[in-house]
Design an enzyme around this catalytic site. Structure first.
Site, short mmCIF file in Angstrom:
data_model
loop_
_atom_site.label_atom_id
_atom_site.label_comp_id
_atom_site.label_asym_id
_atom_site.label_seq_id
_atom_site.Cartn_x
_atom_site.Cartn_y
_atom_site.Cartn_z
CG HIS A 109 -1.84 1.12 1.37
ND1 HIS A 109 -3.17 1.02 1.07
CD2 HIS A 109 -1.64 2.40 1.79
CE1 HIS A 109 -3.75 2.19 1.29
NE2 HIS A 109 -2.85 3.05 1.74
CD GLU A 110 1.64 3.67 3.72
OE1 GLU A 110 1.88 4.71 3.07
OE2 GLU A 110 0.63 3.57 4.45
CG HIS A 167 0.17 6.21 -0.65
ND1 HIS A 167 -0.89 6.83 -1.27
CD2 HIS A 167 -0.35 5.60 0.44
CE1 HIS A 167 -2.01 6.58 -0.59
NE2 HIS A 167 -1.71 5.84 0.45
CG HIS A 183 0.27 8.53 -7.20
ND1 HIS A 183 -1.01 8.61 -6.69
CD2 HIS A 183 0.28 9.35 -8.28
CE1 HIS A 183 -1.73 9.43 -7.44
NE2 HIS A 183 -0.97 9.90 -8.41
#
Length: 602
Positions: free
Chosen positions: A392-393, A396, A399
């Site tokens: 998940h991190e 980020h 991105h």
């Protein structure tokens, strides 16, 4: 990394498991130089006050100066905070953080005149300047965004009044926060061993996952009885918060509080309404999941306190960090070679602070400055949940990497509306990979249930919250009074509708609205559900369509805020003004649900 009973000191953590903040500043003295640079730039930009409307050249010079100021401030602030997060007891970095925080306040005060002065410039004059002054057109999107708010911006005197009452307007949230976090005291309950233990909000989550149903029931009843004793006070607090939202929307000439909240992201009301309508269309799926939960727990009646206990017996899935990294890299291969190279760079070159140490900030996050690569803070434990958190991190982080690499500073940050898409998409691809490679039936059931619970908590539950918010704001706008009784009645009806006939909706849960802090941040929670749906839809397209979708998705990651969130998602292949992405996400939920039903029948 060797585990011991006591946490290691920061100095004892091997370098390969620590992020490399030296990539931002080689030394604290370098940080001090940028701190001074920020002060000088802030003084310089302060001297521009009152001059923006004089010429296009003055406007361009000020906007460029603002970019340089904020870009440098970001790096100064982020470095200080992340150094402190390594060890919050370190007085050196406590001091650096305090200085950076104080400086931030000064900087935002120094540039506060810029937006009001731009709004005073006639739109046709701005357009003329952008055609005449080379370089000013770079700021077209920024200037269009500022002028978009012109119909909802008041006179300077009126804006000053609103600014002065902002602290008063935040009182409902502060009052609730103090009551909820400081003053509420919960009673003792008996744990699984029959010992008296004080109930706290942190322990409540653990108690609700207890295999002992008595413990779950006692914790549930005790928690809501405590909130119930303050029902009228909390109702007054929440209704005051709603009235504040309505006051601001009317004062700024918006059609409604919901419209005002969505306007900031340029999101159409249809997005919010489609979400609620489409979830209602698929509530039979949620009801099927509730029925399956009742069956797997083998209870005559399923109560609200049975929602969080695992329905699949615990499965031993020990996943060391290096194994998690290898699994994530393999799972994200559908995103292509370039994404894989950047991912490898992140795992290998000082982006990630992996393990817990004394004084380290808890939890996990991705952060960084425009002028540095992204960073990820973890407190990694060897389990499935932490592997998903890492994926998940890193979503980020990549991105941010692509956005910062491809966009100028002005448009490098992305909006919250799209922020969870990249992170959740990584989780979806990881889940797909694990389900394709897992042969153990119990592990498969554990993973499917993990995914089903994500849907229940992020899509169904957050949409129910969003619907509650819409109803109570609409009632206030229609001059209908809200009381503890009416709030509880509205909340109860929603729980009955969302959970279906196999759920006993206990009276206690009617008070749940009283403990949700997100209700004081109006119309925010729907973004969890839309982000999750968009990511699930995109992941499905990537797996089914391949390179064409991957190319569109990577372009989305590179786009920052160079367009509005809905437009960026459309270009990626997801139209959130349509119900289709939500339907596609719920098709994945149905597929997982059907497999779980089949596995439990075997």
């Amino acid at each position: 990394m060797n585990k011991s009973k006591t946490l290691p000191k920061r100095s004892e953590v091997p370098a390969e498991y620590k992020w490399r903040l030296e990539d931002m500043y080689a030394s604290n003295s370098d940080w001090e130089k940028d701190l001074e640079k920020v002060k000088q730039l802030a003084e310089e930009i302060s001297r521009k006050k009152g001059q923006l409307g004089q010429s296009g050249e003055q406007l361009l010079e000020t906007l460029r100066l603002q970019d340089e100021l904020l870009k440098t401030l970001d790096q100064v602030y982020v470095y200080a905070r992340m150094r402190r997060d390594e060890d919050n007891a370190n007085s050196t970095y406590q001091a650096l953080t305090d200085r950076a925080t104080s400086l931030s306040t000064q900087v935002y005060g120094a540039i506060s005149y810029i937006q009001p002065e731009i709004l005073q410039i006639p739109t046709d004059q701005l357009e003329k300047w952008m055609g005449e002054v080379q370089g000013l057109d770079h700021y077209r999107i920024l200037l269009d965004e500022i002028t978009r708010f012109k119909p909802h911006t008041l006179s300077a005197e009126e804006e000053a009044i609103l600014a002065n009452v902002s602290e008063v307007a935040s009182a409902p949230s502060k009052i609730f926060g103090m009551l909820n976090n400081a003053d509420l005291k919960f009673p003792m309950i008996r744990d699984e061993n029959g010992e008296e233990v004080e109930l706290t909000k942190g322990r409540y989550v653990q108690f609700m996952e207890s295999k002992d149903r008595r413990v779950r029931r006692e914790a549930f009843e005790a928690l809501y009885a405590t909130y119930g004793k303050h029902r009228n006070t909390i109702a007054a607090s929440l209704t005051s918060s709603v009235k504040t939202d309505v006051f601001y929307s009317r004062t700024r000439r918006y059609p409604s509080a919901l419209y005002a909240a969505l306007f900031a992201d340029n999101v159409d009301l249809s997005v919010y309404d489609n979400l609620i309508a489409t979830i209602h269309e698929h509530l039979p799926l949620m009801h099927r999941y509730i029925a399956l939960r009742k069956k797997m727990l083998a209870v005559d009646e399923l109560h609200m306190y049975d929602l969080y206990v695992p329905i699949v017996p615990e499965v031993e899935m020990n996943i060391p960090y290096d194994q998690a990294v290898a699994t994530i890299k393999e799972a994200l291969k559908p995103l292509g070679e370039d994404y894989g190279k950047v991912l490898e760079e992140g795992f290998s070159n000082g982006w990630i602070d992996v393990y817990e140490n004394e004084g380290k900030t808890s939890g996990a996050y991705s952060w960084g400055a425009y002028t540095s690569h992204p960073y990820v803070l973890m407190n990694y434990q060897d389990n499935v949940n932490n592997m998903f958190t890492l994926a998940h991190e890193m979503g980020h982080a990549l991105h941010s990497y692509y956005s910062h690499k491809e966009q100028p500073y002005t448009y490098a940050d992305y909006k919250i509306f799209v922020a969870e898409v990249a992170s959740t998409l990584n989780e979806a691809l990881l889940m797909n990979h694990l389900l394709k490679t897992t042969t153990d039936k119990k592990q498969r059931m554990y993973l499917i249930n993990y995914y089903l619970e994500q849907f229940r908590g992020t899509v169904f539950r957050q949409t129910m919250f969003a619907e509650f918010e819409k109803i109570i704001h609409a009632k206030t706008e229609q001059e209908e009074p809200l009381t503890a009784d009416s709030l509880s009645e509205i909340y109860r009806e929603l729980n009955v509708a969302y959970h279906g006939p196999d759920m006993v909706v206990d009276q206690e849960v009617d008070m749940e609205w009283a403990r949700i802090p997100h209700f004081y941040r109006n119309f925010y929670v729907y973004k969890y559900a839309t982000g999750f749906s968009a990511a699930t839809s995109l992941a499905k397209q990537i797996l089914e369509e391949g390179q064409q979708t991957v190319d569109r998705y990577l372009q989305f990651l590179k786009s920052g805020s160079s367009d509005y969130p809905l437009e960026l998602l459309k270009k990626a292949g997801v139209d959130m003004t349509s119900p289709e992405p939500i339907r596609e996400a719920l098709a994945v939920f149905e597929e997982m649900l059907a497999e779980m039903e089949k596995l439990t029948a075997e």
